[in-house]
Scaffold this motif. Structure first.
Motif, PDB file in Angstrom:
ATOM      1  N   TYR A  63       0.842  -1.189   0.000  1.00 10.80           N
ATOM      2  CA  TYR A  63       0.000   0.000   0.000  1.00 10.80           C
ATOM      3  C   TYR A  63       0.880   1.242   0.000  1.00 10.80           C
ATOM      4  O   TYR A  63       1.765   1.392   0.842  1.00 10.80           O
ATOM      5  CB  TYR A  63      -0.929  -0.012   1.214  1.00 10.80           C
ATOM      6  CG  TYR A  63      -2.100  -0.942   1.027  1.00 10.80           C
ATOM      7  CD1 TYR A  63      -1.913  -2.322   1.012  1.00 10.80           C
ATOM      8  CD2 TYR A  63      -3.387  -0.454   0.820  1.00 10.80           C
ATOM      9  CE1 TYR A  63      -2.973  -3.198   0.800  1.00 10.80           C
ATOM     10  CE2 TYR A  63      -4.465  -1.304   0.620  1.00 10.80           C
ATOM     11  CZ  TYR A  63      -4.241  -2.677   0.608  1.00 10.80           C
ATOM     12  OH  TYR A  63      -5.303  -3.529   0.395  1.00 10.80           O
ATOM     13  N   TYR A  64       0.613   2.105  -0.955  1.00 10.92           N
ATOM     14  CA  TYR A  64       1.366   3.334  -1.106  1.00 10.92           C
ATOM     15  C   TYR A  64       0.482   4.540  -0.820  1.00 10.92           C
ATOM     16  O   TYR A  64      -0.690   4.569  -1.183  1.00 10.92           O
ATOM     17  CB  TYR A  64       1.897   3.470  -2.536  1.00 10.92           C
ATOM     18  CG  TYR A  64       2.874   2.408  -2.949  1.00 10.92           C
ATOM     19  CD1 TYR A  64       2.441   1.240  -3.562  1.00 10.92           C
ATOM     20  CD2 TYR A  64       4.242   2.580  -2.748  1.00 10.92           C
ATOM     21  CE1 TYR A  64       3.337   0.267  -3.954  1.00 10.92           C
ATOM     22  CE2 TYR A  64       5.160   1.605  -3.143  1.00 10.92           C
ATOM     23  CZ  TYR A  64       4.686   0.453  -3.737  1.00 10.92           C
ATOM     24  OH  TYR A  64       5.588  -0.517  -4.129  1.00 10.92           O
ATOM     25  N   CYS A  65       1.090   5.545  -0.239  1.00  6.97           N
ATOM     26  CA  CYS A  65       0.427   6.828  -0.042  1.00  6.97           C
ATOM     27  C   CYS A  65       1.019   7.817  -1.040  1.00  6.97           C
ATOM     28  O   CYS A  65       2.229   7.791  -1.310  1.00  6.97           O
ATOM     29  CB  CYS A  65       0.659   7.317   1.384  1.00  6.97           C
ATOM     30  SG  CYS A  65      -0.163   8.864   1.776  1.00  6.97           S
ATOM     31  N   ALA A  66       0.178   8.670  -1.591  1.00  5.63           N
ATOM     32  CA  ALA A  66       0.642   9.659  -2.558  1.00  5.63           C
ATOM     33  C   ALA A  66      -0.075  10.982  -2.335  1.00  5.63           C
ATOM     34  O   ALA A  66      -1.216  11.000  -1.862  1.00  5.63           O
ATOM     35  CB  ALA A  66       0.393   9.169  -3.976  1.00  5.63           C
ATOM     36  N   ALA A  67       0.603  12.060  -2.685  1.00  5.42           N
ATOM     37  CA  ALA A  67       0.029  13.387  -2.470  1.00  5.42           C
ATOM     38  C   ALA A  67       0.276  14.279  -3.677  1.00  5.42           C
ATOM     39  O   ALA A  67       1.277  14.121  -4.394  1.00  5.42           O
ATOM     40  CB  ALA A  67       0.653  14.028  -1.228  1.00  5.42           C
ATOM     41  N   ASP A  68      -0.641  15.188  -3.887  1.00  8.18           N
ATOM     42  CA  ASP A  68      -0.452  16.229  -4.884  1.00  8.18           C
ATOM     43  C   ASP A  68      -1.454  17.343  -4.625  1.00  8.18           C
ATOM     44  O   ASP A  68      -2.367  17.194  -3.797  1.00  8.18           O
ATOM     45  CB  ASP A  68      -0.593  15.693  -6.301  1.00  8.18           C
ATOM     46  CG  ASP A  68       0.359  16.392  -7.258  1.00  8.18           C
ATOM     47  OD1 ASP A  68       1.114  15.707  -7.966  1.00  8.18           O
ATOM     48  OD2 ASP A  68       0.348  17.646  -7.282  1.00  8.18           O
ATOM     49  N   TYR A  69      -1.294  18.433  -5.347  1.00  6.43           N
ATOM     50  CA  TYR A  69      -2.208  19.540  -5.180  1.00  6.43           C
ATOM     51  C   TYR A  69      -3.608  19.146  -5.647  1.00  6.43           C
ATOM     52  O   TYR A  69      -3.758  18.370  -6.593  1.00  6.43           O
ATOM     53  CB  TYR A  69      -1.733  20.752  -5.968  1.00  6.43           C
ATOM     54  CG  TYR A  69      -0.420  21.309  -5.483  1.00  6.43           C
ATOM     55  CD1 TYR A  69       0.601  21.607  -6.378  1.00  6.43           C
ATOM     56  CD2 TYR A  69      -0.194  21.562  -4.134  1.00  6.43           C
ATOM     57  CE1 TYR A  69       1.810  22.133  -5.947  1.00  6.43           C
ATOM     58  CE2 TYR A  69       1.011  22.074  -3.693  1.00  6.43           C
ATOM     59  CZ  TYR A  69       2.004  22.362  -4.596  1.00  6.43           C
ATOM     60  OH  TYR A  69       3.190  22.882  -4.161  1.00  6.43           O
ATOM     61  N   PRO A  70      -4.614  19.650  -5.011  1.00  7.26           N
ATOM     62  CA  PRO A  70      -5.986  19.312  -5.408  1.00  7.26           C
ATOM     63  C   PRO A  70      -6.264  19.562  -6.888  1.00  7.26           C
ATOM     64  O   PRO A  70      -6.997  18.797  -7.525  1.00  7.26           O
ATOM     65  CB  PRO A  70      -6.831  20.223  -4.511  1.00  7.26           C
ATOM     66  CG  PRO A  70      -5.998  20.402  -3.286  1.00  7.26           C
ATOM     67  CD  PRO A  70      -4.579  20.459  -3.783  1.00  7.26           C
ATOM     68  N   SER A  71      -5.673  20.594  -7.447  1.00  2.00           N
ATOM     69  CA  SER A  71      -5.909  20.898  -8.855  1.00  2.00           C
ATOM     70  C   SER A  71      -5.349  19.816  -9.773  1.00  2.00           C
ATOM     71  O   SER A  71      -5.866  19.601 -10.874  1.00  2.00           O
ATOM     72  CB  SER A  71      -5.281  22.252  -9.212  1.00  2.00           C
ATOM     73  OG  SER A  71      -3.890  22.239  -8.958  1.00  2.00           O
ATOM     74  N   ALA A  72      -4.316  19.120  -9.315  1.00  2.15           N
ATOM     75  CA  ALA A  72      -3.685  18.096 -10.142  1.00  2.15           C
ATOM     76  C   ALA A  72      -4.536  16.840 -10.267  1.00  2.15           C
ATOM     77  O   ALA A  72      -4.444  16.112 -11.259  1.00  2.15           O
ATOM     78  CB  ALA A  72      -2.319  17.742  -9.578  1.00  2.15           C
ATOM     79  N   ILE A  73      -5.335  16.554  -9.267  1.00  2.00           N
ATOM     80  CA  ILE A  73      -6.103  15.313  -9.267  1.00  2.00           C
ATOM     81  C   ILE A  73      -7.569  15.534  -9.581  1.00  2.00           C
ATOM     82  O   ILE A  73      -8.339  14.574  -9.678  1.00  2.00           O
ATOM     83  CB  ILE A  73      -5.976  14.574  -7.925  1.00  2.00           C
ATOM     84  CG1 ILE A  73      -6.763  15.331  -6.835  1.00  2.00           C
ATOM     85  CG2 ILE A  73      -4.516  14.404  -7.533  1.00  2.00           C
ATOM     86  CD1 ILE A  73      -7.036  14.477  -5.624  1.00  2.00           C
ATOM     87  N   GLN A  74      -7.936  16.766  -9.764  1.00  5.03           N
ATOM     88  CA  GLN A  74      -9.350  17.087  -9.958  1.00  5.03           C
ATOM     89  C   GLN A  74      -9.937  16.298 -11.114  1.00  5.03           C
ATOM     90  O   GLN A  74      -9.373  16.241 -12.205  1.00  5.03           O
ATOM     91  CB  GLN A  74      -9.511  18.580 -10.219  1.00  5.03           C
ATOM     92  CG  GLN A  74     -10.952  19.045 -10.223  1.00  5.03           C
ATOM     93  CD  GLN A  74     -11.049  20.558 -10.346  1.00  5.03           C
ATOM     94  OE1 GLN A  74     -10.049  21.237 -10.531  1.00  5.03           O
ATOM     95  NE2 GLN A  74     -12.242  21.080 -10.236  1.00  5.03           N
TER      96      GLN A  74
END
Length: 128
Positions: free
Chosen positions: A95-106
């Motif tokens: 299991y991996y956790c990942a993050a990015d700006y909300p605009s990137a995943i919208q």
């Protein structure tokens, strides 16, 4: 660059529960965070996402975990949690956790390619 660190994971029996967590090196207020998993021989897939924005968040789940997994977050601790209930052997994966700006995943919050910042992963094994 934001750093992402997972913790938790381990070996459980089918039907049991397990919690894993993910902590960011920067303020969680700035990012949306998702949990992904990769089983041996399979592609990485989205599991659950907390699309965090000022004043609240939205949660997204893969069909395979809806009703069993719960994603939550504690912004004061810059941490996102994944509570996994009624685990099945087919939930076995890294299991991996990942993050990015909300605009990137919208619009596509569960899509792997949308995220730039990844943790090292934590193993979850469910025995039958």
């Amino acid at each position: 660059q934001v750093h992402v660190v997972e913790s938790g994971g381990g070996l459980v029996q089918a039907g049991e529960s397990l919690d894993i967590s993910c902590t960011l090196s920067e303020s969680l207020d700035l990012y949306s965070v998702g949990w992904f998993r990769q089983a041996p021989g399979k592609e990485r897939e989205g599991v659950a996402v907390a699309a965090i924005y000022y004043g609240g968040s939205s949660q997204f789940y893969a069909d395979s975990v809806k009703g069993r997994f719960i994603i939550s977050h504690n912004n004061a601790r810059d941490t996102v949690y994944l509570q996994m209930n009624s685990l099945k052997p087919e939930d076995t994966a890294i299991y991996y956790c990942a993050a990015d700006y909300p605009s990137a995943i919208q619009g596509r919050p569960l899509e792997v390619a949308r995220y730039r910042h990844w943790g090292q992963g934590t193993q979850v094994t469910v025995s039958s």
